[in-house]
Design an enzyme around this catalytic site. Structure first.
Site, PDB file in Angstrom:
ATOM      1  CE  LYS A  22      35.371  37.077  46.632  1.00 36.01           C
ATOM      2  NZ  LYS A  22      35.775  38.451  46.964  1.00 36.01           N
ATOM      3  CG  ASN A  23      35.132  40.090  43.441  1.00 35.74           C
ATOM      4  OD1 ASN A  23      34.911  39.836  44.626  1.00 35.74           O
ATOM      5  ND2 ASN A  23      36.330  40.023  42.906  1.00 35.74           N
ATOM      6  CB  CYS A 116      44.536  42.913  52.743  1.00 34.70           C
ATOM      7  SG  CYS A 116      44.726  42.600  51.034  1.00 34.70           S
ATOM      8  NE  ARG A 121      42.986  45.053  47.894  1.00 36.29           N
ATOM      9  CZ  ARG A 121      42.113  44.077  47.768  1.00 36.29           C
ATOM     10  NH1 ARG A 121      42.217  42.998  48.512  1.00 36.29           N
ATOM     11  NH2 ARG A 121      41.124  44.157  46.905  1.00 36.29           N
ATOM     12  CG  ASP A 307      40.912  38.680  41.837  1.00 39.98           C
ATOM     13  OD1 ASP A 307      41.889  39.154  42.463  1.00 39.98           O
ATOM     14  OD2 ASP A 307      39.750  39.112  41.979  1.00 39.98           O
ATOM     15  NE  ARG A 399      37.529  36.701  52.265  1.00 41.60           N
ATOM     16  CZ  ARG A 399      38.407  37.371  51.536  1.00 41.60           C
ATOM     17  NH1 ARG A 399      39.687  37.187  51.681  1.00 41.60           N
ATOM     18  NH2 ARG A 399      38.009  38.256  50.660  1.00 41.60           N
TER      19      ARG A 399
HETATM   20  C1  UD1 Z   1      38.539  44.364  43.241  1.00 44.00           C
HETATM   21  C2  UD1 Z   1      38.242  42.917  43.531  1.00 44.00           C
HETATM   22  C3  UD1 Z   1      39.528  42.132  43.727  1.00 44.00           C
HETATM   23  C4  UD1 Z   1      40.443  42.333  42.532  1.00 44.00           C
HETATM   24  C5  UD1 Z   1      40.643  43.810  42.227  1.00 44.00           C
HETATM   25  C6  UD1 Z   1      41.421  44.061  40.957  1.00 44.00           C
HETATM   26  C7  UD1 Z   1      36.119  43.020  44.693  1.00 44.00           C
HETATM   27  C8  UD1 Z   1      35.372  42.859  45.973  1.00 44.00           C
HETATM   28  N1  UD1 Z   1      37.437  42.847  44.750  1.00 44.00           N
HETATM   29  O1  UD1 Z   1      39.208  44.888  44.377  1.00 44.00           O
HETATM   30  O2  UD1 Z   1      39.203  40.757  43.884  1.00 44.00           O
HETATM   31  O3  UD1 Z   1      41.700  41.749  42.813  1.00 44.00           O
HETATM   32  O4  UD1 Z   1      39.359  44.455  42.075  1.00 44.00           O
HETATM   33  O5  UD1 Z   1      40.771  43.510  39.863  1.00 44.00           O
HETATM   34  O6  UD1 Z   1      35.552  43.246  43.647  1.00 44.00           O
HETATM   35  N2  UD1 Z   1      43.885  51.641  44.054  1.00 44.00           N
HETATM   36  C9  UD1 Z   1      44.378  52.871  44.433  1.00 44.00           C
HETATM   37  N3  UD1 Z   1      43.569  53.709  45.138  1.00 44.00           N
HETATM   38  C10 UD1 Z   1      42.277  53.370  45.443  1.00 44.00           C
HETATM   39  C11 UD1 Z   1      41.769  52.124  45.040  1.00 44.00           C
HETATM   40  C12 UD1 Z   1      42.616  51.266  44.343  1.00 44.00           C
HETATM   41  O7  UD1 Z   1      45.542  53.205  44.159  1.00 44.00           O
HETATM   42  O8  UD1 Z   1      41.577  54.182  46.072  1.00 44.00           O
HETATM   43  C13 UD1 Z   1      44.761  50.714  43.313  1.00 44.00           C
HETATM   44  C14 UD1 Z   1      44.944  49.383  44.028  1.00 44.00           C
HETATM   45  O9  UD1 Z   1      45.974  49.439  44.992  1.00 44.00           O
HETATM   46  C15 UD1 Z   1      45.262  48.460  42.878  1.00 44.00           C
HETATM   47  C16 UD1 Z   1      44.418  49.012  41.751  1.00 44.00           C
HETATM   48  O10 UD1 Z   1      44.110  50.360  42.109  1.00 44.00           O
HETATM   49  O11 UD1 Z   1      46.627  48.589  42.522  1.00 44.00           O
HETATM   50  C17 UD1 Z   1      43.144  48.278  41.471  1.00 44.00           C
HETATM   51  O12 UD1 Z   1      42.412  48.127  42.689  1.00 44.00           O
HETATM   52  P1  UD1 Z   1      40.833  48.043  42.700  1.00 44.00           P
HETATM   53  O13 UD1 Z   1      40.350  47.798  41.308  1.00 44.00           O
HETATM   54  O14 UD1 Z   1      40.284  49.202  43.425  1.00 44.00           O
HETATM   55  O15 UD1 Z   1      40.581  46.738  43.573  1.00 44.00           O
HETATM   56  P2  UD1 Z   1      39.376  46.457  44.549  1.00 44.00           P
HETATM   57  O16 UD1 Z   1      38.143  47.137  44.065  1.00 44.00           O
HETATM   58  O17 UD1 Z   1      39.802  46.687  45.958  1.00 44.00           O
END
Ligand code: UD1
Length: 419
Positions: A22-23, A116, A121, A307, A399
């Site tokens: 999915k991701n 969420c 996030r 995850d 999902r």
């Molecule tokens: C993706 C995955 C999700 C997984 C996560 C971490 C998808 C669709 N989702 O989510 O299933 O749990 O990676 O492996 O691929 N952060 C910031 N600022 C930002 C963005 C992120 O501080 O602008 C922080 C987040 O709060 C978190 C960390 O960075 O602590 C990692 O998040 P991120 O890798 O961005 O997760 P997602 O891409 O949302």
């Protein structure tokens, strides 16, 4: 609302096929918007999140047709630079249209995804990436707005307080593909799903190189359509490996890619699961003698994936001794703990660390699914528990897990969906 009824206590035996990730699919679907001709994606899982992204692609003007596990995306009429709240709030990954809008339409108005259930996030790193590339980004009325950006190559870091960000890396990569010159992202995420996006963009004609945590993007004038096969879902595979361990069963996980799962497999082996590579997958058998408690710290790849944290919580609840799980990515991601406790698990929480004292048995109980991976954790606990467990709100599972109850039923689980 659908629920699952599970009668636990059956060791699962047989073969479980793993679906496409999915991701990996979600950012690749968004990146298809960058092409100037149709893209065909294969091994696309049938999931609600994929349907949500299809709706988003339709909304922005693309044609998307699904045929079994293939998707054909025709991006030639991609012309809408707005992603409304109503679409983005249903699935955070919809935010992935931001990069393609900025790169191809030179403007974007994308709703902020909001909070969420697994905690805060933010999207500050996505914005940091765009700004580093020269875009002026406004956040107004709940929207991220970019208008006629003067994009230029740059060298910058995307590392945040919790390390690298998968989403920010993908969005920034997509925004950068058409910029003349060479952009360099340090502190980039290295997850297999990010590498799959890089491969996909390169197959469309991009010039992107990855070296450790540094991604170099040499801008190109345009990207063309391609055919691409989605990588196997390492989180789904890990969940079924835990199912083999928690039910003391013997499952062959067909189609998983073990090199993406090294830390997960080594943790499972420590607990006593034999994981043996076989042609086209892995055979996972529970070896009774070596069961022992473990310590886990979630980290960006190649560390232990957040995850799979909830699913391992269920397994450790039934593993002799005292284990700990420290969540460094989403410190509040422990919604499953209260539900597992209702089934007899002994788990205490202090800040972002769960201490789990293994018990001999869990008992079935009515429990509530709160998010995708927490729901999977409850199904796993239910498969091992004595008696009947009712899991409410299973739409979370739909999902992200393709035909979960069918795949489990086929290897002996007593699980049914009731409406
Ligand atoms: C993706 C995955 C999700 C997984 C996560 C971490 C998808 C669709 N989702 O989510 O299933 O749990 O990676 O492996 O691929 N952060 C910031 N600022 C930002 C963005 C992120 O501080 O602008 C922080 C987040 O709060 C978190 C960390 O960075 O602590 C990692 O998040 P991120 O890798 O961005 O997760 P997602 O891409 O949302």
């Amino acid at each position: 609302m659908d629920q699952f009824i599970v009668e636990g206590g059956v060791p699962l035996r047989g073969v479980v096929p793993i679906s496409g990730a999915k991701n990996a699919t979600l950012p690749i679907m968004a990146a298809s918007l960058l092409a100037n001709s149709p893209v065909t994606l294969r091994n696309v899982p049938a999931l609600m999140d994929i349907d949500s992204m299809m709706r988003m692609l339709h909304h922005v003007g693309a044609d998307v047709v699904r045929d079994k596990d293939s998707l054909v995306i025709d991006p030639t009429r991609f012309n809408v630079a707005e992603a409304p709240y109503d679409l983005v709030r249903k699935m955070r990954a919809s935010f992935y249209v931001l990069g393609p809008m900025v790169a191809k339409l030179k403007k974007a108005k994308v709703s902020l995804p909001g909070g969420c259930v697994i905690g805060r996030r933010p999207v500050d790193l996505h914005i940091k990436g765009l700004e580093a590339l020269g875009a002026k980004v406004k956040v107004e009325g709940g929207y991220v707005i970019v208008d006629k950006p003067k994009l230029k190559p740059a060298i910058f870091s995307l590392e945040g307080p919790s390390g690298s960000s998968v989403g920010a890396t993908c969005n920034t990569l997509m925004a950068a593909v058409f910029i003349e010159g060479r952009a360099v992202i340090h502190g980039a995420a290295k997850e297999p799903e990010v590498m799959a996006l890089v491969d996909f963009l390169n197959e469309m004609g991009a010039k992107i190189e990855v070296q450790d945590s540094t991604i170099t993007i040499e801008g190109v004038k345009e990207l063309h359509g391609t055919e691409h096969t989605i990588i196997p879902d390492r989180i789904e595979a890990g969940t079924y490996m835990v199912a083999a361990a928690i039910t003391r069963g013997d499952l062959t996980i067909k189609g998983c890619h073990l090199p993406h799962m090294e830390v997960v497999v080594s943790k499972l082996r420590e607990i006593g699961l034999e994981v043996e590579p076989v042609v086209g997958g892995a055979r996972c058998r529970f070896a009774n003698s070596r069961q022992s408690a473990i310590n886990i710290r979630t980290l960006p790849y190649p560390g232990f994936p957040t995850d799979l944290q909830a699913q391992f919580s269920s397994l450790l609840a039934l593993t002799k001794g005292e284990s700990t799980i420290t969540e460094t990515i989403y410190p509040e991601r422990f919604m499953h703990v209260a539900e597992l406790s209702r089934m007899g698990a002994e788990i205490s929480l202090y800040r972002a660390t769960a201490t789990i004292c293994g018990v001999d048995k869990l008992q079935g109980a009515p429990v509530m699914a709160t998010d995708l991976r927490a729901s999977a954790a409850l199904v796993l606990a239910a498969l091992a528990a004595e008696g009947k467990t009712e899991i409410l709100r299973v739409y979370h599972i739909d999902r992200g897990y393709e035909r979960l109850e069918k795949k489990l039923e086929a290897v002996g689980a007593r699980i049914r969906r009731v409406g």
